[in-house]
Design an enzyme around this catalytic site. Structure first.
Site, PDB file in Angstrom:
ATOM      1  N   GLU A 151       0.552  -1.162  -0.242  1.00 42.68           N
ATOM      2  CA  GLU A 151       0.320   0.304   0.108  1.00 42.68           C
ATOM      3  C   GLU A 151       0.868   1.279   0.536  1.00 42.68           C
ATOM      4  O   GLU A 151       0.537   2.357  -0.437  1.00 42.68           O
ATOM      5  CB  GLU A 151      -1.148   0.029   1.162  1.00 42.68           C
ATOM      6  N   CYS A 185      -2.919  -2.820   7.962  1.00 43.10           N
ATOM      7  CA  CYS A 185      -2.555  -2.408   8.843  1.00 43.10           C
ATOM      8  C   CYS A 185      -2.509  -0.613   9.911  1.00 43.10           C
ATOM      9  O   CYS A 185      -3.616   0.003   8.817  1.00 43.10           O
ATOM     10  CB  CYS A 185      -0.768  -2.829   9.125  1.00 43.10           C
TER      11      CYS A 185
END
Length: 160
Positions: free
Chosen positions: A61, A89
């Site tokens: 990401e 996360c």
């Protein structure tokens, strides 16, 4: 706030992210892949590179957001949808909020580190300055199977 329902092209885009995740596994990284979409077109695709770099922030990401920002010449991710195989996360979810990502689509939930519904919900916390529209669980079984297979293989190599 509950996750939104999947949209028409979410599964096709998730399959692209799964292909990216397989690239990560090929070089020993946890198989997570991410794709960025703007107006229905893919504008970026990345996979985890923590082991190959070595860099603890080289999550799919973050690498993707960096690429898209560089291509746009702006840190603002207005109109960008990020599609990723695993629930982000806290670091990645925070980056999406701070980058003003419009929408997040993820595959498998992560009960140990997920920050978009499992442990926290950073992307839709009204106390923060931006909320990201979220759709979770797209092709979750396929995404989860890829991760399970990777970790089974890793345990077989090092049974400790």
């Amino acid at each position: 706030m509950p996750p939104e329902a999947p949209r028409e092209n979410d599964e096709a885009t998730m399959r692209h992210a799964i292909a990216e995740a397989e690239r990560a596994a090929a070089h020993g990284d946890v198989p997570v892949g991410a794709v960025a979409i703007v107006d229905g077109a893919v504008v970026g695709a990345r996979h985890n590179e923590r082991e190959s770099r070595p860099d603890p922030t080289a999550h799919a990401e973050l690498l993707l957001l960096r690429d898209v920002a560089a291509a746009r010449g702006s840190w603002r991710m207005d109109g960008v949808t990020v599609v990723v195989t695993l629930e982000p996360c806290a670091m990645c979810a925070g980056a999406m909020v701070n980058g003003r990502v419009a929408r997040l689509v993820f595959g498998a939930y992560d009960p140990k580190a997920g920050a978009v519904g499992s442990l926290y919900n950073l992307c839709q916390d009204p106390r923060l300055n931006h909320e990201v529209e979220v759709t979770g669980g797209v092709l979750a079984d396929e995404c989860g199977a890829l991760l399970a297979s990777f970790f089974e293989g890793r345990r077989a190599k090092d049974p400790q």
